[in-house]
Structure formats: C-alpha cells, structure tokens
Design a protein around this motif. Sequence first.
Motif: not given
Length: 173
Positions: A10, A53-55, A58, A77, A80-81, A93, A97
């Motif tokens: 995360d 997650e793609s953020c 990343t 994301a 993943v949610k 989280d 993932i």
Amino acid sequence: MNKYGVLAIDLAKTVFQVCKTDSFGNVIYNKAVNRKRLKEILTLEKKSLVAMESCGGTHYWARFAKAQGHEVKAIPARLVKSFLQGQKTDANDAIAISVAALQPNIKSSRLITAEDQSLNCMDGARAALVSTKRAQANQIRAYLLEFGIPIAKSDKVLKVEIPTILGDAEKGK
C-alpha cells in the motif's frame, strides 16, 4: 496458480504497508515500513509478485522492484476496492491488494519507463505554462477593455499593442 509469494504494497509518501503472502494467499506478515526498509525488503526477498495500487509513486516502485528481479502488477484502485474487508486501513488495503493480485481476471495497469514518465512530466509542465499564459493574456485584455481599449484575441496582436498602449499612457494619451 501463482508460483511465487506476493508482496502487496500500500503505497504512500513515507510509511508503506507491506503484506507478504505465500502462493496460496496465507499472510506471512503485514507491517508498516519506511522508505529505506521497503527498499531493503524488495532487495532481499526472493523473487515475488509485487503488487500495488496504481497511484502516485507506482512507476518508481515498479521499476525498482523489477530491477530486483520481481514480477510487478499495478492494479487500478477501483478494482482493489472490491476486495477490501473491514475498515479502510493501510493493513486491510495491503491485504486487499494481495488478494486482488492473485485473481486471474484482474488486469495490471500499464507501467511506463522513466524516459516516458519524464516526457509526460514535461508535456504536463508545458501545458500548464500555456494555460497560465493564456489566462494572463485574457486578464490583460479584460483590464484594458475596462479602460476602453479592446485588443483582438491573438498573442501577436497583444505583443504589438502593449508597447504602444504603455507608450501612450506615459505621454498621457
């Protein structure tokens, strides 16, 4: 079946949650680590599927993990949610993932090279400068119009007219 364990991360700016699971999805550990310790984990762990997650960040961490010999999966994301159980915490989280990474139908986001990322940054910075320049030119036109001086919407016209208008103002015209 994934033949490697999963390191689900995360991502954050300074404190990262890392959840290590075996190839069957059993949690080995789930702990918060700092940036330096995350690099050590990625360097020392045997080949794993590194999922995140793609953020923001990343692409950097994906390139770093790949350089250490890991496989990488960056998951949007919103996908993943749906695997999150319980309250939204960093630990939960990271588990979500990990679970999402093991799903065969979950597609990974496209990862870009440092060169492509640099080009994207330059394009974004240029677009911001162009937008700021356009806004400033429109503001100058609006101010001048309040003084009864209309100027056509053209950078060339604005550049030609401004010195003339300032010269006339100094002469009191």
